[in-house]
Design an enzyme around this catalytic site. Structure first.
Site, PDB file in Angstrom:
ATOM      1  N   HIS A 140      15.435  -2.637 -78.071  1.00  0.00           N
ATOM      2  CA  HIS A 140      16.448  -3.213 -77.193  1.00  0.00           C
ATOM      3  C   HIS A 140      17.134  -4.389 -77.876  1.00  0.00           C
ATOM      4  O   HIS A 140      16.699  -4.876 -78.916  1.00  0.00           O
ATOM      5  CB  HIS A 140      15.831  -3.707 -75.875  1.00  0.00           C
ATOM      6  CG  HIS A 140      14.891  -4.866 -76.071  1.00  0.00           C
ATOM      7  ND1 HIS A 140      13.639  -4.735 -76.602  1.00  0.00           N
ATOM      8  CD2 HIS A 140      15.038  -6.193 -75.800  1.00  0.00           C
ATOM      9  CE1 HIS A 140      13.044  -5.916 -76.654  1.00  0.00           C
ATOM     10  NE2 HIS A 140      13.874  -6.816 -76.185  1.00  0.00           N
ATOM     11  N   ASP A 193      18.679  -8.190 -76.504  1.00  0.00           N
ATOM     12  CA  ASP A 193      18.335  -9.025 -75.352  1.00  0.00           C
ATOM     13  C   ASP A 193      19.491  -9.215 -74.364  1.00  0.00           C
ATOM     14  O   ASP A 193      20.598  -9.604 -74.755  1.00  0.00           O
ATOM     15  CB  ASP A 193      17.882 -10.413 -75.822  1.00  0.00           C
ATOM     16  CG  ASP A 193      16.537 -10.330 -76.536  1.00  0.00           C
ATOM     17  OD1 ASP A 193      15.702  -9.508 -76.118  1.00  0.00           O
ATOM     18  OD2 ASP A 193      16.340 -11.068 -77.519  1.00  0.00           O
ATOM     19  N   HIS A 220      15.560  -4.843 -81.501  1.00  0.00           N
ATOM     20  CA  HIS A 220      14.161  -5.089 -81.844  1.00  0.00           C
ATOM     21  C   HIS A 220      13.226  -4.358 -80.893  1.00  0.00           C
ATOM     22  O   HIS A 220      13.610  -3.979 -79.781  1.00  0.00           O
ATOM     23  CB  HIS A 220      13.838  -6.592 -81.896  1.00  0.00           C
ATOM     24  CG  HIS A 220      14.106  -7.352 -80.639  1.00  0.00           C
ATOM     25  ND1 HIS A 220      15.368  -7.723 -80.229  1.00  0.00           N
ATOM     26  CD2 HIS A 220      13.261  -7.828 -79.689  1.00  0.00           C
ATOM     27  CE1 HIS A 220      15.291  -8.389 -79.093  1.00  0.00           C
ATOM     28  NE2 HIS A 220      14.016  -8.458 -78.730  1.00  0.00           N
ATOM     29  N   ARG A 260       9.669 -18.524 -76.646  1.00  0.00           N
ATOM     30  CA  ARG A 260      10.948 -17.958 -77.063  1.00  0.00           C
ATOM     31  C   ARG A 260      12.113 -18.736 -76.487  1.00  0.00           C
ATOM     32  O   ARG A 260      12.101 -19.104 -75.309  1.00  0.00           O
ATOM     33  CB  ARG A 260      11.026 -16.534 -76.528  1.00  0.00           C
ATOM     34  CG  ARG A 260      11.734 -15.589 -77.426  1.00  0.00           C
ATOM     35  CD  ARG A 260      11.786 -14.259 -76.761  1.00  0.00           C
ATOM     36  NE  ARG A 260      13.013 -14.237 -76.027  1.00  0.00           N
ATOM     37  CZ  ARG A 260      13.758 -13.150 -75.891  1.00  0.00           C
ATOM     38  NH1 ARG A 260      13.360 -12.013 -76.398  1.00  0.00           N
ATOM     39  NH2 ARG A 260      14.880 -13.200 -75.233  1.00  0.00           N
TER      40      ARG A 260
HETATM   41  C1  SIN Z   1      10.845  -9.540 -77.332  1.00  0.00           C
HETATM   42  O1  SIN Z   1      11.263  -8.416 -77.141  1.00  0.00           O
HETATM   43  O2  SIN Z   1      11.569 -10.512 -77.288  1.00  0.00           O
HETATM   44  C2  SIN Z   1       9.386  -9.744 -77.654  1.00  0.00           C
HETATM   45  C3  SIN Z   1       9.038  -9.297 -78.996  1.00  0.00           C
HETATM   46  C4  SIN Z   1       7.582  -9.548 -79.291  1.00  0.00           C
HETATM   47  O3  SIN Z   1       6.779  -9.727 -78.370  1.00  0.00           O
HETATM   48  O4  SIN Z   1       7.247  -9.544 -80.468  1.00  0.00           O
END
Ligand code: SIN
Length: 294
Positions: free
Chosen positions: A109, A111, A260, A275
């Protein structure tokens, strides 16, 4: 003169940056060098950086204004003191998750593309990592577009898709959402399938996430078939970089030209990531004469 070193990690994308302490305000030369490396490599990894939450927010602000996380399945921020920070974790305290996405796979996906102006970037900081599993992968969407067969480029030229807001990448329904049975009715922003990166001016394939995606104006079966072809092309291993996390890694990625995903990991071990996101500007179709920042 900047003292940072840039070492590419994978042929498609990703570079490791060393020679900088991210806890301190970045010198102008270092910030400029990091931004150049980011533009060239799309995903940057910094190893051995232990940042407090305020330091992580201050670092993120060097790249732009913070963009708070989208609604999570529980409907309230994980860190009440720092609501700009999202927690990605499988850990539970007193039976309550301290973060989002659990221990399962998080599918490919980009974000928050279900909103009109998705974040342009995100930082993920590893505060607790499992001994194995939970690797994260990024894929280069400039490369995906540039190598797309001509008939697929033709098929998506000028088209837009719905980016469904219902589910997160771990398949959990976001607070306040209802199940979607027809992707044509999915709630979420409509974005061009090929966008112009506002800084580089390059064309990038812009897919968001596969679940409940729909290419506007096509019969549903044609949209599904075309999306399946695009996703299979875009996520080929040669377009990707794999991150095997070490404690205190920090990764910065460009959310406008990458996808990602994350591997599942052993539920009995803990993984804690903090994050941040950085605000973006509205997407524009690649065909539209670009606002390319100086
Ligand atoms: C995410 O998709 O932002 C998380 C990625 C992760 O947990 O490594």
């Amino acid at each position: 003169m900047s003292s940072i070193t840039v070492t590419p990690i994978a042929p498609a994308l990703g570079a490791e940056i060393s020679g900088v302490d991210l806890r301190k305000p970045l010198a102008a030369d270092d910030l400029a060098a990091i931004k150049r490396a980011w533009s060239d490599h799309l995903v940057l990894r910094f190893r051995g950086q232990l940042l407090s939450d305020p330091e992580l927010m201050a670092l993120s602000r060097s790249f732009g204004e913070l963009d708070p996380p989208g609604p999570n399945p529980y409907g309230k921020p994980f860190l009440t003191e720092f609501p700009e920070i999202n927690v990605i974790s499988n850990v539970k305290k007193d039976g309550v998750p301290i973060g989002n996405l659990g221990d399962g796979e998080a599918v490919w996906h980009c974000d928050m593309t279900y909103i009109e102006t998705p974040p342009m970037a995100a930082m993920l900081h590893a505060l607790d990592v499992p001994p194995s599993g939970g690797d994260t992968y990024w894929a280069n969407m400039y490369m995906a577009y540039e190598t797309l067969p001509a008939e697929l480029k033709q098929a998506i030229a000028g088209r837009r898709a719905i980016h469904d807001a219902t589910y997160n990448s771990a398949g959990m329904m976001r607070k306040g959402m209802k199940e979607v049975t027809d992707p044509r009715e999915a709630p979420g922003a409509h974005h061009p399938l090929v966008v112009r990166h506002p800084e580089t001016g390059r064309a990038a394939l812009y897919l968001g996430r596969r679940r409940n995606s729909y290419i506007l104006g096509l019969p549903l079966d044609e949209s599904n078939a075309l999306l399946d072809e695009l996703w299979a092309h875009a996520t080929q291993p040669e377009f990707t970089f794999r991150q095997e996390w070490k404690l205190h890694d920090l990764i910065l990625w460009d959310n406008r030209c990458t996808l990602h995903r994350r591997d599942a990991f052993d539920p009995s071990v803990s993984r804690i990531m903090h994050r941040t996101q950085i605000k973006g500007i509205a997407t524009i179709p690649y065909e539209q004469a670009g606002t390319v920042a100086a």
